[in-house]
Design a protein around this motif. Structure first.
Motif, PDB file in Angstrom:
ATOM      1  N   ALA A 123       1.161  -0.927   0.020  1.00 22.82           N
ATOM      2  CA  ALA A 123      -0.090  -0.054  -0.610  1.00 22.82           C
ATOM      3  C   ALA A 123       0.539   1.381   0.033  1.00 22.82           C
ATOM      4  CB  ALA A 123      -0.422  -0.163   1.118  1.00 22.82           C
ATOM      5  N   TRP A 124       2.024   1.594  -0.208  1.00 23.70           N
ATOM      6  CA  TRP A 124       3.022   2.119   0.200  1.00 23.70           C
ATOM      7  C   TRP A 124       3.995   2.165  -0.896  1.00 23.70           C
ATOM      8  CZ3 TRP A 124       2.599   5.355   4.503  1.00 23.70           C
ATOM      9  CH2 TRP A 124       2.272   4.435   5.792  1.00 23.70           C
ATOM     10  N   ILE A 125       4.345   3.265  -1.683  1.00 21.50           N
ATOM     11  CA  ILE A 125       4.950   4.443  -2.727  1.00 21.50           C
ATOM     12  C   ILE A 125       5.928   5.330  -1.632  1.00 21.50           C
ATOM     13  CG2 ILE A 125       4.787   5.851  -4.701  1.00 21.50           C
ATOM     14  CD1 ILE A 125       2.091   5.494  -4.791  1.00 21.50           C
ATOM     15  N   ASP A 126       6.901   4.917  -2.590  1.00 22.31           N
ATOM     16  CA  ASP A 126       8.141   5.172  -1.502  1.00 22.31           C
ATOM     17  C   ASP A 126       9.067   6.542  -2.566  1.00 22.31           C
ATOM     18  OD1 ASP A 126      10.910   5.810   0.267  1.00 22.31           O
ATOM     19  OD2 ASP A 126      11.862   3.972  -0.924  1.00 22.31           O
ATOM     20  N   LEU A 127       8.783   7.821  -1.516  1.00 25.99           N
ATOM     21  CA  LEU A 127       9.366   8.609  -2.236  1.00 25.99           C
ATOM     22  C   LEU A 127      10.709   9.308  -1.952  1.00 25.99           C
ATOM     23  CD1 LEU A 127       5.914  10.720  -1.860  1.00 25.99           C
ATOM     24  CD2 LEU A 127       6.191   9.629  -3.776  1.00 25.99           C
ATOM     25  N   GLY A 128      11.707   8.759  -1.509  1.00 30.46           N
ATOM     26  CA  GLY A 128      12.471   8.468  -0.835  1.00 30.46           C
ATOM     27  C   GLY A 128      12.539   9.682   0.043  1.00 30.46           C
ATOM     28  N   TRP A 129      14.045   9.741   0.933  1.00 28.87           N
ATOM     29  CA  TRP A 129      14.630  10.995   1.904  1.00 28.87           C
ATOM     30  C   TRP A 129      13.619   9.872   2.994  1.00 28.87           C
ATOM     31  CZ3 TRP A 129      11.856  14.736   4.906  1.00 28.87           C
ATOM     32  CH2 TRP A 129      13.466  15.856   5.571  1.00 28.87           C
ATOM     33  N   VAL A 130      13.638   8.498   3.149  1.00 28.78           N
ATOM     34  CA  VAL A 130      12.898   7.460   3.643  1.00 28.78           C
ATOM     35  C   VAL A 130      11.380   8.437   4.000  1.00 28.78           C
ATOM     36  CG1 VAL A 130      14.814   6.738   6.058  1.00 28.78           C
ATOM     37  CG2 VAL A 130      13.826   9.179   5.770  1.00 28.78           C
ATOM     38  N   LEU A 131      10.421   8.854   2.753  1.00 34.70           N
ATOM     39  CA  LEU A 131       9.127   9.317   3.063  1.00 34.70           C
ATOM     40  C   LEU A 131       8.952   8.291   2.519  1.00 34.70           C
ATOM     41  CD1 LEU A 131       7.423  11.796   3.769  1.00 34.70           C
ATOM     42  CD2 LEU A 131       8.136  12.440   1.391  1.00 34.70           C
ATOM     43  N   LYS A 132       7.198   8.007   2.337  1.00 32.73           N
ATOM     44  CA  LYS A 132       6.184   6.994   2.321  1.00 32.73           C
ATOM     45  C   LYS A 132       5.329   7.135   2.373  1.00 32.73           C
ATOM     46  CE  LYS A 132       8.887   2.315   3.700  1.00 32.73           C
ATOM     47  NZ  LYS A 132       8.986   1.241   3.335  1.00 32.73           N
ATOM     48  N   PHE A 133       4.773   7.494   1.110  1.00 30.47           N
ATOM     49  CA  PHE A 133       3.062   7.695   0.472  1.00 30.47           C
ATOM     50  C   PHE A 133       2.263   6.700   0.588  1.00 30.47           C
ATOM     51  CE2 PHE A 133       0.540   8.992  -2.982  1.00 30.47           C
ATOM     52  CZ  PHE A 133      -0.314  10.067  -2.230  1.00 30.47           C
ATOM     53  N   GLN A 134       0.805   6.362   1.062  1.00 32.98           N
ATOM     54  CA  GLN A 134      -0.419   6.076   1.037  1.00 32.98           C
ATOM     55  C   GLN A 134      -1.431   6.248   0.379  1.00 32.98           C
ATOM     56  OE1 GLN A 134      -1.042   3.958   5.059  1.00 32.98           O
ATOM     57  NE2 GLN A 134      -2.494   2.176   3.620  1.00 32.98           N
ATOM     58  N   PRO A 135      -1.386   5.749  -0.933  1.00 30.87           N
ATOM     59  CA  PRO A 135      -2.819   6.440  -1.601  1.00 30.87           C
ATOM     60  C   PRO A 135      -3.607   6.362  -1.009  1.00 30.87           C
ATOM     61  CG  PRO A 135      -1.259   5.490  -3.599  1.00 30.87           C
ATOM     62  CD  PRO A 135      -0.663   5.296  -1.692  1.00 30.87           C
ATOM     63  N   SER A 136      -4.532   4.931  -0.169  1.00 28.50           N
ATOM     64  CA  SER A 136      -5.318   5.101   0.195  1.00 28.50           C
ATOM     65  C   SER A 136      -5.800   5.212   1.037  1.00 28.50           C
ATOM     66  CB  SER A 136      -5.592   3.336   0.247  1.00 28.50           C
ATOM     67  OG  SER A 136      -4.484   3.313   1.572  1.00 28.50           O
ATOM     68  N   GLN A 137      -5.199   6.357   1.484  1.00 28.51           N
ATOM     69  CA  GLN A 137      -5.497   7.542   2.392  1.00 28.51           C
ATOM     70  C   GLN A 137      -6.208   8.365   2.002  1.00 28.51           C
ATOM     71  OE1 GLN A 137      -5.391   6.702   5.907  1.00 28.51           O
ATOM     72  NE2 GLN A 137      -4.343   4.702   5.816  1.00 28.51           N
ATOM     73  N   PHE A 138      -5.826   8.802   0.624  1.00 23.89           N
ATOM     74  CA  PHE A 138      -6.890  10.071  -0.054  1.00 23.89           C
ATOM     75  C   PHE A 138      -7.944   9.423  -0.426  1.00 23.89           C
ATOM     76  CE2 PHE A 138      -2.675  11.668   0.914  1.00 23.89           C
ATOM     77  CZ  PHE A 138      -2.012  13.177   1.481  1.00 23.89           C
ATOM     78  N   ALA A 139      -8.074   7.964  -0.437  1.00 27.94           N
ATOM     79  CA  ALA A 139      -9.479   7.084  -1.769  1.00 27.94           C
ATOM     80  C   ALA A 139     -10.941   7.899  -0.524  1.00 27.94           C
ATOM     81  CB  ALA A 139      -9.493   6.148  -1.694  1.00 27.94           C
ATOM     82  N   LEU A 140     -11.208   8.511   0.394  1.00 30.84           N
ATOM     83  CA  LEU A 140     -12.876   8.857   0.843  1.00 30.84           C
ATOM     84  C   LEU A 140     -12.601   9.938   0.256  1.00 30.84           C
ATOM     85  CD1 LEU A 140     -15.270   8.164   1.864  1.00 30.84           C
ATOM     86  CD2 LEU A 140     -13.833   8.994   4.214  1.00 30.84           C
ATOM     87  N   LEU A 141     -11.720  11.240   0.483  1.00 32.35           N
ATOM     88  CA  LEU A 141     -11.489  12.179  -0.635  1.00 32.35           C
ATOM     89  C   LEU A 141     -11.844  12.648  -1.461  1.00 32.35           C
ATOM     90  CD1 LEU A 141     -10.841  15.831   0.592  1.00 32.35           C
ATOM     91  CD2 LEU A 141      -8.299  15.278   0.270  1.00 32.35           C
ATOM     92  N   ILE A 142     -11.177  12.311  -2.077  1.00 31.67           N
ATOM     93  CA  ILE A 142     -11.205  11.749  -3.531  1.00 31.67           C
ATOM     94  C   ILE A 142     -12.560  11.640  -4.196  1.00 31.67           C
ATOM     95  CG2 ILE A 142     -10.334  11.064  -6.103  1.00 31.67           C
ATOM     96  CD1 ILE A 142      -7.019  11.238  -4.576  1.00 31.67           C
ATOM     97  N   PHE A 143     -12.817  10.208  -3.196  1.00 29.28           N
ATOM     98  CA  PHE A 143     -14.411   9.910  -3.793  1.00 29.28           C
ATOM     99  C   PHE A 143     -15.233  10.724  -3.606  1.00 29.28           C
ATOM    100  CE2 PHE A 143     -18.044   8.444  -1.806  1.00 29.28           C
ATOM    101  CZ  PHE A 143     -18.746   7.170  -3.598  1.00 29.28           C
ATOM    102  N   LEU A 144     -15.448  11.981  -2.453  1.00 28.43           N
ATOM    103  CA  LEU A 144     -15.798  12.740  -2.464  1.00 28.43           C
ATOM    104  C   LEU A 144     -16.302  13.986  -3.525  1.00 28.43           C
ATOM    105  CD1 LEU A 144     -15.608  13.312   2.043  1.00 28.43           C
ATOM    106  CD2 LEU A 144     -17.508  12.653   0.137  1.00 28.43           C
ATOM    107  N   LEU A 145     -14.793  14.343  -3.757  1.00 31.24           N
ATOM    108  CA  LEU A 145     -14.725  15.367  -4.041  1.00 31.24           C
ATOM    109  C   LEU A 145     -15.292  15.020  -5.552  1.00 31.24           C
ATOM    110  CD1 LEU A 145     -10.705  16.430  -3.919  1.00 31.24           C
ATOM    111  CD2 LEU A 145     -13.113  17.663  -3.142  1.00 31.24           C
ATOM    112  N   MET A 146     -15.608  14.273  -5.841  1.00 32.20           N
ATOM    113  CA  MET A 146     -15.758  13.488  -7.835  1.00 32.20           C
ATOM    114  C   MET A 146     -17.114  13.243  -7.174  1.00 32.20           C
ATOM    115  SD  MET A 146     -17.561  10.958  -9.695  1.00 32.20           S
ATOM    116  CE  MET A 146     -16.691   9.557  -7.907  1.00 32.20           C
ATOM    117  N   ALA A 147     -17.807  12.400  -6.110  1.00 32.75           N
ATOM    118  CA  ALA A 147     -18.802  12.109  -5.742  1.00 32.75           C
ATOM    119  C   ALA A 147     -19.803  13.303  -5.646  1.00 32.75           C
ATOM    120  CB  ALA A 147     -19.286  11.155  -5.263  1.00 32.75           C
ATOM    121  N   LEU A 148     -20.092  14.367  -5.034  1.00 34.44           N
ATOM    122  CA  LEU A 148     -20.419  15.263  -4.296  1.00 34.44           C
ATOM    123  C   LEU A 148     -21.498  15.748  -4.650  1.00 34.44           C
ATOM    124  CD1 LEU A 148     -19.278  16.018  -0.368  1.00 34.44           C
ATOM    125  CD2 LEU A 148     -21.764  14.669  -1.487  1.00 34.44           C
TER     126      LEU A 148
END
Length: 166
Positions: free
Chosen positions: A84-109
């Protein structure tokens, strides 16, 4: 006083967590503090943009989310049992699934709230937009995030005007 209570409580929790983290790992605490300032600056910039701008970005962001979640299933590295993680370097990881609900709301509402009553075709379309990210998150397997996404987005679906026959 009431308008400042919640930010003060959040700030005190943040300070407590930073002190706790610094007692365990001072390097992590310093990095966390940098992330707080950067995210606060980004939050400030985002709040200055009009809401209509974000409504327009809903569908492209949803398509991007589906693309990234699909890519994680194919190319993602497994961390603690989930890819579930994307490695962005500098020991920084990103989990796109955490933004799924926000993006669903931006699209659906903006897309579905303008209807007085959702017809069957629009209801199927709404469930399509809801289920695709949910299934992709479930397949990672990130069960906690998938569960929270489905519950929260299910509330949004129930909030829509759906005929009683469904």
């Amino acid at each position: 006083m009431r308008t400042r209570l919640i930010p003060l409580v959040l700030l005190s929790f943040a300070a407590f967590s930073l002190v706790t983290l610094s007692s365990v790992s001072p390097d992590l605490a310093q990095r966390q503090l940098i992330f707080w300032f950067v995210s606060g600056f980004i939050f400030f910039l985002i709040t200055k943009m009009p809401v209509a701008y974000w409504w327009d970005l809903g569908e492209p962001l949803w398509k991007s989310l589906v693309f990234v979640l699909s890519g994680l299933l194919i190319f993602g590295r497994v961390t603690r049992g989930a890819s579930a993680w994307i490695d962005l370097g500098w020991v920084l990881k990103f989990q796109p699934s955490q933004f799924a609900l926000l993006i669903f709301l931006l699209m659906a509402l903006p897309k579905f709230s303008k209807f007085r009553m959702l017809k069957e075709s629009k209801l199927i379309e709404l469930f399509f937009y809801l289920l695709i990210p949910g299934i992709l998150i479930f397949l990672q397997p990130d069960f906690g995030t998938a569960f929270l996404y489905m519950i929260a987005s299910g509330v949004v679906v129930l909030w829509q005007k759906i005929p009683k026959q469904y």
